[in-house]
Design a protein around this motif. Structure first.
Motif, PDB file in Angstrom:
ATOM      1  N   UNK A 204      40.488  63.044 -39.622  1.00  0.00           N
ATOM      2  CA  UNK A 204      40.562  64.360 -40.423  1.00  0.00           C
ATOM      3  C   UNK A 204      41.889  63.939 -41.355  1.00  0.00           C
ATOM      4  N   UNK A 205      42.530  62.736 -41.316  1.00  0.00           N
ATOM      5  CA  UNK A 205      43.645  62.493 -42.226  1.00  0.00           C
ATOM      6  C   UNK A 205      43.516  60.911 -42.574  1.00  0.00           C
ATOM      7  N   UNK A 206      44.247  60.426 -43.422  1.00  0.00           N
ATOM      8  CA  UNK A 206      44.230  58.945 -43.775  1.00  0.00           C
ATOM      9  C   UNK A 206      44.314  58.128 -42.712  1.00  0.00           C
ATOM     10  N   UNK A 207      45.351  58.324 -41.675  1.00  0.00           N
ATOM     11  CA  UNK A 207      45.446  57.586 -40.639  1.00  0.00           C
ATOM     12  C   UNK A 207      44.284  57.487 -39.807  1.00  0.00           C
ATOM     13  N   UNK A 208      43.378  58.743 -39.522  1.00  0.00           N
ATOM     14  CA  UNK A 208      42.284  58.846 -38.703  1.00  0.00           C
ATOM     15  C   UNK A 208      41.205  57.881 -39.293  1.00  0.00           C
ATOM     16  N   UNK A 209      41.136  58.198 -40.540  1.00  0.00           N
ATOM     17  CA  UNK A 209      39.971  57.288 -41.473  1.00  0.00           C
ATOM     18  C   UNK A 209      40.216  55.874 -41.442  1.00  0.00           C
ATOM     19  N   UNK A 210      41.381  55.622 -41.641  1.00  0.00           N
ATOM     20  CA  UNK A 210      41.618  54.129 -41.289  1.00  0.00           C
ATOM     21  C   UNK A 210      41.137  53.383 -40.127  1.00  0.00           C
ATOM     22  N   UNK A 211      41.476  54.267 -38.931  1.00  0.00           N
ATOM     23  CA  UNK A 211      41.272  53.824 -37.751  1.00  0.00           C
ATOM     24  C   UNK A 211      39.938  53.926 -37.432  1.00  0.00           C
ATOM     25  N   UNK A 212      39.190  54.960 -37.854  1.00  0.00           N
ATOM     26  CA  UNK A 212      37.754  55.031 -37.557  1.00  0.00           C
ATOM     27  C   UNK A 212      36.839  54.034 -38.472  1.00  0.00           C
ATOM     28  N   UNK A 213      37.392  53.877 -39.684  1.00  0.00           N
ATOM     29  CA  UNK A 213      36.696  52.636 -40.428  1.00  0.00           C
ATOM     30  C   UNK A 213      36.708  51.422 -39.890  1.00  0.00           C
ATOM     31  N   UNK A 214      37.973  50.959 -39.312  1.00  0.00           N
ATOM     32  CA  UNK A 214      38.230  49.631 -38.882  1.00  0.00           C
ATOM     33  C   UNK A 214      37.366  49.750 -37.462  1.00  0.00           C
ATOM     34  N   UNK A 215      37.556  50.600 -36.650  1.00  0.00           N
ATOM     35  CA  UNK A 215      36.402  50.612 -35.487  1.00  0.00           C
ATOM     36  C   UNK A 215      35.224  50.369 -35.656  1.00  0.00           C
ATOM     37  N   UNK A 216      34.566  50.874 -36.880  1.00  0.00           N
ATOM     38  CA  UNK A 216      33.245  50.746 -37.361  1.00  0.00           C
ATOM     39  C   UNK A 216      33.226  49.299 -37.619  1.00  0.00           C
ATOM     40  N   UNK A 217      33.957  48.757 -38.361  1.00  0.00           N
ATOM     41  CA  UNK A 217      33.947  47.385 -38.714  1.00  0.00           C
ATOM     42  C   UNK A 217      33.723  46.639 -37.437  1.00  0.00           C
ATOM     43  N   UNK A 218      34.246  47.004 -36.433  1.00  0.00           N
ATOM     44  CA  UNK A 218      34.294  45.970 -35.024  1.00  0.00           C
ATOM     45  C   UNK A 218      32.969  46.107 -34.356  1.00  0.00           C
ATOM     46  N   UNK A 219      32.349  47.470 -34.520  1.00  0.00           N
ATOM     47  CA  UNK A 219      31.108  47.644 -34.121  1.00  0.00           C
ATOM     48  C   UNK A 219      30.158  47.025 -34.771  1.00  0.00           C
ATOM     49  N   UNK A 220      30.238  47.119 -36.058  1.00  0.00           N
ATOM     50  CA  UNK A 220      29.256  46.307 -36.872  1.00  0.00           C
ATOM     51  C   UNK A 220      29.247  44.840 -36.505  1.00  0.00           C
ATOM     52  N   UNK A 221      30.308  44.076 -36.078  1.00  0.00           N
ATOM     53  CA  UNK A 221      30.475  42.960 -35.767  1.00  0.00           C
ATOM     54  C   UNK A 221      29.808  42.808 -34.392  1.00  0.00           C
ATOM     55  N   UNK A 222      29.938  43.743 -33.454  1.00  0.00           N
ATOM     56  CA  UNK A 222      29.166  43.442 -32.042  1.00  0.00           C
ATOM     57  C   UNK A 222      27.576  43.829 -32.253  1.00  0.00           C
ATOM     58  N   UNK A 223      27.335  44.509 -33.353  1.00  0.00           N
ATOM     59  CA  UNK A 223      25.826  44.380 -33.727  1.00  0.00           C
ATOM     60  C   UNK A 223      25.418  43.170 -33.998  1.00  0.00           C
ATOM     61  N   UNK A 224      26.130  42.327 -34.926  1.00  0.00           N
ATOM     62  CA  UNK A 224      25.886  40.920 -35.401  1.00  0.00           C
ATOM     63  C   UNK A 224      26.030  39.788 -34.313  1.00  0.00           C
ATOM     64  N   UNK A 225      27.142  40.140 -33.507  1.00  0.00           N
ATOM     65  CA  UNK A 225      27.417  38.886 -32.645  1.00  0.00           C
ATOM     66  C   UNK A 225      28.050  39.429 -31.241  1.00  0.00           C
ATOM     67  N   UNK A 226      27.197  39.895 -30.543  1.00  0.00           N
ATOM     68  CA  UNK A 226      27.641  40.643 -29.282  1.00  0.00           C
ATOM     69  C   UNK A 226      28.416  40.134 -28.590  1.00  0.00           C
ATOM     70  N   UNK A 227      28.238  38.375 -28.340  1.00  0.00           N
ATOM     71  CA  UNK A 227      29.048  37.727 -27.546  1.00  0.00           C
ATOM     72  C   UNK A 227      30.515  37.729 -28.140  1.00  0.00           C
TER      73      UNK A 227
END
Length: 206
Positions: free
Chosen positions: A99-122
């Protein structure tokens, strides 16, 4: 006299450089060399503190989790003293929403990690479940206390409700990042569902 090096500060500097790259470009762009350039240090220094990229990724991931926890703690404190189960649950869940810049940054960065998990779950997958499980357990305890106090229907399962609420806010966060709705609309949806949960204690559990 040689300058004394603050090793923890160096590690933080390097890990936060990776988190900035993850936020703006995704983790596919976060090579050790790119992290060194972003941090303003040599590649050799990055390799001195983090022998492997996996080690750097996990360190930065833990720091990201700490940032989210600090955000939650601020929201809980702002909700009033002493904290109530409803206030705590609302504060925790709303802090996850972008809902704010800090929240968007944290959510985007978690999304980047989730994408990495999908590509390389180990790589991250075996380490990534601990924090969500702890958070789910914390929310379940708050909801159990609310049920004991008669603030939510007696038939509600705190663990199931906690899991459902977390799934909802994660989905709402994705919808904000995707442009389906803005942060205020996502927050309104969360508050609507929490109002239904907490204000329905006097009626039959449906």
């Amino acid at each position: 006299m040689a300058e004394r090096v603050d090793h923890e500060e160096r590690r933080r500097q390097i890990a936060e450089a990776l988190l900035r790259i993850a936020d703006t470009e995704g983790l596919q762009s976060a090579s050790m060399r790119a992290v060194a350039a972003e941090a303003g240090v040599s590649l050799r220094l990055v390799q001195y503190y983090f022998a492997t990229k996996e080690g750097l990724l996990l360190d930065a991931f833990a720091r990201l989790g700490a940032q989210l926890q600090e955000r939650m703690a601020r929201r809980i404190e702002a909700a009033g003293s002493p904290p109530t189960p409803r206030g705590t649950v609302t504060a925790v869940l709303s802090s996850i929403l972008p809902t704010d810049p800090e929240g968007r940054r944290i959510t985007r960065t978690y999304t980047a990690y989730y994408t990495l998990v999908l590509n390389d779950p180990e790589l991250i997958g075996r380490h990534g479940a601990a924090q969500p499980l702890l958070l789910e357990g914390f929310l379940a305890k708050q909801l159990a206390a609310a049920r004991e106090a008669g603030e939510i229907p007696a038939g509600k399962d705190p663990q199931m409700v906690a899991a459902g609420l977390l799934a909802m806010v994660n989905g709402l966060g994705s919808s904000v990042l995707g442009g389906q709705r803005d942060g205020d609309q996502a927050l309104a949806i969360l508050r609507h569902h929490l109002a239904e949960l907490f204000e329905d204690a006097g009626s039959d559990d449906r």
